[in-house]
Motif scaffolding. Sequence first.
Motif, PDB file in Angstrom:
ATOM      1  N   SER A  16       0.857  -1.186   0.000  1.00  0.00           N
ATOM      2  CA  SER A  16       0.000   0.000   0.000  1.00  0.00           C
ATOM      3  C   SER A  16       0.893   1.235   0.000  1.00  0.00           C
ATOM      4  N   CYS A  17       0.601   2.145  -0.872  1.00  0.00           N
ATOM      5  CA  CYS A  17       1.488   3.306  -0.980  1.00  0.00           C
ATOM      6  C   CYS A  17       1.292   4.263   0.177  1.00  0.00           C
ATOM      7  N   GLY A  18       0.145   4.155   0.858  1.00  0.00           N
ATOM      8  CA  GLY A  18      -0.084   5.019   2.008  1.00  0.00           C
ATOM      9  C   GLY A  18      -0.830   6.294   1.683  1.00  0.00           C
ATOM     10  N   LYS A  19      -1.172   6.477   0.442  1.00  0.00           N
ATOM     11  CA  LYS A  19      -1.807   7.739   0.085  1.00  0.00           C
ATOM     12  C   LYS A  19      -3.225   7.845   0.652  1.00  0.00           C
ATOM     13  N   CYS A  20      -4.017   6.797   0.486  1.00  0.00           N
ATOM     14  CA  CYS A  20      -5.414   6.962   0.887  1.00  0.00           C
ATOM     15  C   CYS A  20      -5.742   6.181   2.147  1.00  0.00           C
ATOM     16  N   THR A  21      -6.642   6.748   2.916  1.00  0.00           N
ATOM     17  CA  THR A  21      -6.973   6.226   4.239  1.00  0.00           C
ATOM     18  C   THR A  21      -7.411   4.759   4.243  1.00  0.00           C
ATOM     19  N   PRO A  22      -8.402   4.392   3.437  1.00  0.00           N
ATOM     20  CA  PRO A  22      -8.931   3.036   3.594  1.00  0.00           C
ATOM     21  C   PRO A  22      -7.892   1.958   3.312  1.00  0.00           C
ATOM     22  N   CYS A  23      -7.078   2.175   2.314  1.00  0.00           N
ATOM     23  CA  CYS A  23      -6.066   1.177   1.973  1.00  0.00           C
ATOM     24  C   CYS A  23      -4.967   1.179   3.017  1.00  0.00           C
ATOM     25  N   ARG A  24      -4.477   2.356   3.378  1.00  0.00           N
ATOM     26  CA  ARG A  24      -3.349   2.431   4.310  1.00  0.00           C
ATOM     27  C   ARG A  24      -3.692   1.812   5.656  1.00  0.00           C
TER      28      ARG A  24
ATOM     29  N   PHE B  51      -8.267   5.163  -3.497  1.00  0.00           N
ATOM     30  CA  PHE B  51      -7.825   6.071  -4.558  1.00  0.00           C
ATOM     31  C   PHE B  51      -7.553   5.301  -5.846  1.00  0.00           C
ATOM     32  N   CYS B  52      -6.961   4.129  -5.693  1.00  0.00           N
ATOM     33  CA  CYS B  52      -6.618   3.353  -6.882  1.00  0.00           C
ATOM     34  C   CYS B  52      -7.054   1.916  -6.661  1.00  0.00           C
ATOM     35  N   PRO B  53      -6.957   1.062  -7.652  1.00  0.00           N
ATOM     36  CA  PRO B  53      -7.503  -0.293  -7.519  1.00  0.00           C
ATOM     37  C   PRO B  53      -6.767  -1.193  -6.532  1.00  0.00           C
ATOM     38  N   LEU B  54      -5.607  -0.795  -6.038  1.00  0.00           N
ATOM     39  CA  LEU B  54      -4.873  -1.689  -5.155  1.00  0.00           C
ATOM     40  C   LEU B  54      -5.682  -2.023  -3.898  1.00  0.00           C
ATOM     41  N   GLY B  55      -6.204  -0.989  -3.273  1.00  0.00           N
ATOM     42  CA  GLY B  55      -6.957  -1.203  -2.047  1.00  0.00           C
ATOM     43  C   GLY B  55      -8.205  -2.036  -2.306  1.00  0.00           C
ATOM     44  N   ASP B  56      -8.893  -1.723  -3.383  1.00  0.00           N
ATOM     45  CA  ASP B  56     -10.066  -2.502  -3.764  1.00  0.00           C
ATOM     46  C   ASP B  56      -9.692  -3.963  -3.961  1.00  0.00           C
TER      47      ASP B  56
HETATM   48  S1  SF4 Z   1      -5.511   2.275  -2.771  1.00  0.00           S
HETATM   49 FE1  SF4 Z   1      -3.901   2.921  -4.072  1.00  0.00          FE
HETATM   50  S2  SF4 Z   1      -3.667   5.083  -3.567  1.00  0.00           S
HETATM   51 FE2  SF4 Z   1      -4.728   4.199  -1.874  1.00  0.00          FE
HETATM   52  S3  SF4 Z   1      -3.049   3.774  -0.433  1.00  0.00           S
HETATM   53 FE3  SF4 Z   1      -3.602   1.939  -1.627  1.00  0.00          FE
HETATM   54  S4  SF4 Z   1      -2.086   1.944  -3.186  1.00  0.00           S
HETATM   55 FE4  SF4 Z   1      -2.129   4.001  -2.388  1.00  0.00          FE
END
Ligand code: SF4
Lengths: 420, 852, 148
Positions: free
Chosen positions: A339-347, A385-390
């Motif tokens: 997780s890149c850490g940018k968005c709350t739900p994923c981080r 923010f991006c599909p990674l978290g999804d």
């Molecule tokens: S969903 Fe994408 S943008 Fe958000 S923290 Fe995860 S990797 Fe980063």
Amino acid sequence: MEIFLLKNIDNPESHRIQVYQQTGGYEQLKKALSMKPEDIIQEVKNSGLRGRGGAGFPTGMKWDFASRDPKLPKYLVCNADEGEPGTFKDRPILEKNPHLLIEGMVISAYALKAERGYIYLRGEYPHAKVVLEEAIREAYESGFLGQDILGSGFSFDLSVHQGAGAYICGEETALIDSLEGRRGQPRIKPPFPVNVGAWGMPTVVNNVETLSNLPLIIKIGAEEYKKIGNPECPGPKLYCVSGMVERPGVYELPMGTTLKEIIYEHCGGIKGGGQLKAVIPGGISTPVLTPDKIDVQMDFVSLPKVGSMLGSGAVMVFDESVCLVRVCWRAIRFFEHESCGKCTPCREGVGWMRTVLERIESGFGRKGDIELLQDIASNITGKTFCPLGDGAAGVVLNFIRNFPEEFDYHIQNKKCMVEA
Amino acid sequence: MIKLTIDGIEVELEKPITVLEAARKAGIKIPTLCYFEGLKPFGGCRLCVVEVEKLPRLQTACTMMAADGMVVKTETEKIKAARRAMLEFLLINHPLDCPVCDKAGECELQDLVARYGPDAGRFREGKRRHPESFDDPIIVRNMERCVLCTRCIRMCEDLQGAYAITVTGRGSHSFVEPFSGGRYDCEYCGNCLTVCPVGAIMSRLHRHSYRPWYIQNNVETVCGYCGVGCTMILQMREGQIVRTIPEMGLGLNNGLLCVRGRFGYDFVQSEARLRMPMIRKDGELREVSWAEALDYVAKRLREISEKHGPQAVGGIGSSRCTNEDNYMLQRLMRFTIGTNNIDSAARLYYAPAQRFLERIFGQGITANLIPGIKNSDGVLIFGGDPTQINPILGLQIRAAGRESATVVTFGRAKGLERFAHYMLPGGPSVIDAVTGMIVQELRDKVQLSGENKWLEGEIQKTRVSEAVEGVSVDEVVERLKEMTNPVIIIGPEVLQSQNSDRTLLLIAQIVYLLNGRVFLLSDRPNYQGCIDMGVLPDMLPGGRPIEMFKHKAEEVMGKEVPTERGLNLFEMIEAASEGRLKALYVMGENPVFNLPDRERVTQALKGLEFLVVQDIFLTETALMADVVLPARAWSEKTGTFTNLERRIQMVRAGAESVEDMGDWRIIAELAQRLGEEKQFRSVEDVWEEITHVSPLHTALDYEEISKGNALWPYNGEPLRGVEEEVEIQGLDDIKPLKVEAVLQPDRPLYHSGSMSRHSKALKSIEDAPKVVIGEALSEKLSLKDGDRVRVTTERGTLKATVSIDSTLGDERVFLSNTFSEGNFSSLATYGVSRLGSMSLDANKVRVEKEEA
Amino acid sequence: MEEIKEILKRYPDRRGALLPTLYIMQREYGWLSQEALQAAADALNLPPATVKGVATFYAMYRHKPMGRHLIQLCTNVACMIMGAERLVDLLKERYGLEPGGTTEDGRFSLVIMECIGACDRAPAMLVDTDFHADLNEQNLFEILEQYK
Ligand code: SF4
Ligand SMILES: Cc1cc2nc3c(=O)[nH]c(=O)nc-3n(C[C@H](O)[C@H](O)[C@H](O)COP(=O)(O)O)c2cc1C
Ligand code: FES
């Protein structure tokens, strides 16, 4: 079907330009340079080529957007980040057939009027870096790269940009940030890279395999190309199979070959004659399938019908000996790490899921943990923010949906079903 | 035209903006965390999610552009659930330490949780730990509270341009850190404090000292440190400033402050402040009542003026005092005592430079808008680093450089290193030759307007007889000639040498050739006010030459303007040492410390019969005084400052200190004791009179000024058609000079002299003298940053720490005039330049490494 | 440095060369110490904080000193189900080597990797830049013993 993408790879010298040229290499470039760039784009559109990086976006359309943008210079970036767990399909091209990719890139660059290209290569492939850099050097020497390529007046410079261990940099906007020397975090879209990409300029990002299809399209033309595999999304496809099969590896097959055929014919069935328990068809981010679904054609249109996706075409096969809770936990640990850490739900959310999975897996699961996991996952879904978290949330939801008994067993018996 | 519906309200937009901004226009406030007006959208916190018809996913309003026909809902159950979910995520690793967090009460996270929940925790595992960092004297970092909105980073990079902090690590192990991981190596603008929505980045100065709800009143005023004049809010509690903050949309600084403005205010609360008037009795200063002090001053001034004539009395005004204060001092000298002996520190460079430029271009040449700088397509900087001298103006240059402007520096400008496109040499040995080379090339490439025949003649006359080795201006000139609205910034470092008149004329030629707008850097808040209030020996309020406007002034005032030529600051020192000047009234100035040649100045002041010092501290000058009158500090005053763009701005008292009576009132009281009839009951009365006397301020009242747009010449009449020819020697024979290393005054970011050295906060950042040298010298002496050196001039030696400025490519050595233990003026001497400014060429200096 | 100058030619601005420059500094300094990061910042004239932010984002830059040889062992799903975790345990038993740690004699450091794209020949690892696959309890040590 004639092997195209993996041609010659059994030859230990397959990465050398001589070997490549002896079997018709760089001939398509000559042909392409005699065509008009617009016509190449049209040909790619007609061919129905869809991106092999995971999303399956029509390549011709992407090129069209970029070529309509008047800003100069334009950049062509090959996505060789291949980070999706289970995926190793681009690797044989990069290590054994690099000139195919280079030829594909020069043709693409010519069509796009891009004068600068990069191969964004994952840091985990140090050998590929050596091979690619040598191949690029050979191509420069032979006049396939550099100024005024083959007297066409078209110039194109290409170099390898080595990533440094970040799955998210496979995502095209994060990749561009990383190329620019930044922390590789996804950018807000729109604007899309085709308009505002690397250094603010129109940029096309395509997967290794996608670009490697270009020489074939030029060679046989869109009409013939469309006859390969499922006409709705045609072409040769690299399927990489790992896990509990007799012959794991990369297979070049027509798009739309069934999962069953891949597992049981090409890969020789389940290892040691075991029982298939689960299969992930397109890399860890794609929804896991139960054995009853494997009659499906492996392509962009058929897999969604059974609730999954083609993704990168990375097939991961699990037999009865594999604990799926552990697989799920390990997959989530991967997403947490990446997780890149940018968005709350994923981080925050993915790490939370990992802790809950960890306690279930290690025998400390509690009643309600499955519901908690599902709730966290659905709180992530659709809000990242991006599909990674999804993707991470999807892994949890799909494993629980398809194999609830394994999770229940862990919680109730404080141990693994498989070992029992 | 874009039309969309947000929560049933139709919104019409002229130009595309985000859904969030469109909603705000419609009065709908969508909750946010990572969004901050003025910063680039980030889209990370996911709190601003909204539903957009036809789109299955929730969308972040801060990143989505409003489009025609869109139907948006901002508060549905689905949205509330999503927000609750995001907040729950933010809280799982949050320490939940609100009771001990200074942010409580103004914490955006706390407020959002109160509104959306969750109200119970489901996270059972151990939280991420990351100890609070106290490595920095000013900034405390608590990364357990951080929500990773990156507002601080975007502020630091995109608006401040300091690039001092970053996110380190990745994913849930991302933390905001300076490079060292501990102490900051930054400009300490503190703008990260403004934007942090939670208690993650906090000021250490305020730690546990107050709660936001303790603040009793917010007073809008203007910073007292430099000539930019940033608007700030004094947050007061029980008469003390709790902190100063900027506010978005307020003032030309629009939400930004620099280190001095944000942290440097605590000098006003210093223990060392003077409380009571003092009279020297038996050689010692003894506290007395106001009445006694004022009676005594009046008596002595009357005696001296009667005995030796009014010409034996002089006054020094203050560029740190308000217009009203300065006006009153000027009034006292001219109209009550009857002398033109009045001047201020604006004499040191600002006033002569402005006068010189006004003679060529007319009054008002320096009146240009600071916020306009970022829209210009070129910025040329001569004579100092604007990011240090006038930091908020400096930010405009950075912004311009980032956009489309070409930024060209002449001489050192460390703060613009990453933003300048060309950094040309500009030390005293080459500045004339470099500017001359530009003039020579440029004059053939641009159309001359014919507006100023004399100047065009000078431009043609300009001849560089020997080019500067290794310097080519071709490329720069190519860029210059394309510029349509360039800005030319002139700072003190080219204005304090013997030749500065020629330098300034050459710069003026470039101004003319490029049709540039001029800014004069001002290291004090009210140089311009001193000029405009007539705190000049030869000018009446409004910048009117006495000879021409004597009668008009007399008409308005009903009093005579003295005819005898007044003495300027240098001349007053001279006259004092020669015994011609007997009494000196010094208001808010510290010549003993601020003028070089302490010996000479001290001797001169000793020669006076009577010295009055009105100040907030017992300064070096006050220590010599016969009477010391305690003054009000900036935060205790009401009145006006005129900034370097000639904007007149309100200064407002946060709290009035009890014992004193304020600078203008002290003088008014004195004047009465000297026979003045007019009563000034309030500061408005003073301003009222100013608007009648000064043609620049006609019919301007405080209400107008409060709006912040009282720009020169508001309502008033500038002096027109007085362009003159100035005579400059050697324009046709410019060559690089041989110059030895000279000591020059540094104007550092963290300090400003007498005020800042009483600020604990600023001292915690820098508390000892630093000597700034260039790379060549550092290599020659094998010195690195932080080494100890001895600095020697004819006047003496001091020890200091070295700081290497990679943009300083010449023979100058800089030392600030801040610390009593080691300052510029104690090592320097001064002369008077042809420009009329202070000339500092003579201070040959030697730097030696101090062996450990 | 000549090498960095060459790299700079490939990018339209200095910042583009940051990732390769960090690799060079890592090679030169052994790991990305503050000093190494400062050197990268100086070489490209970038703010050091920015450089640090970038360097710490990526998993393959090292932020503490490393042993002579770096074992990068994959334990992602495919390798895990093929026994990679057992190999991690063995490394601990045999060399006292913990993930993220270095052997006492400074010979090996171990970093657990996410997928290294060798799933068909799992488990797999990189030792320095050499790739080794189809690992098992025996050949793991045969391979490692070649690294002194
Ligand atoms: S969903 Fe994408 S943008 Fe958000 S923290 Fe995860 S990797 Fe980063
Ligand atoms: C989290 C994430 C990781 C990705 N990783 C890769 C990758 O490793 N390789 C790749 O080619 N595409 C990857 N993609 C897809 C790219 O964003 C992009 O769609 C692709 O490079 C486009 O090329 P194509 O059109 O040729 O498929 C990833 C996308 C996401 C969201
Ligand atoms: S305010 Fe929109 S995502 Fe943070």
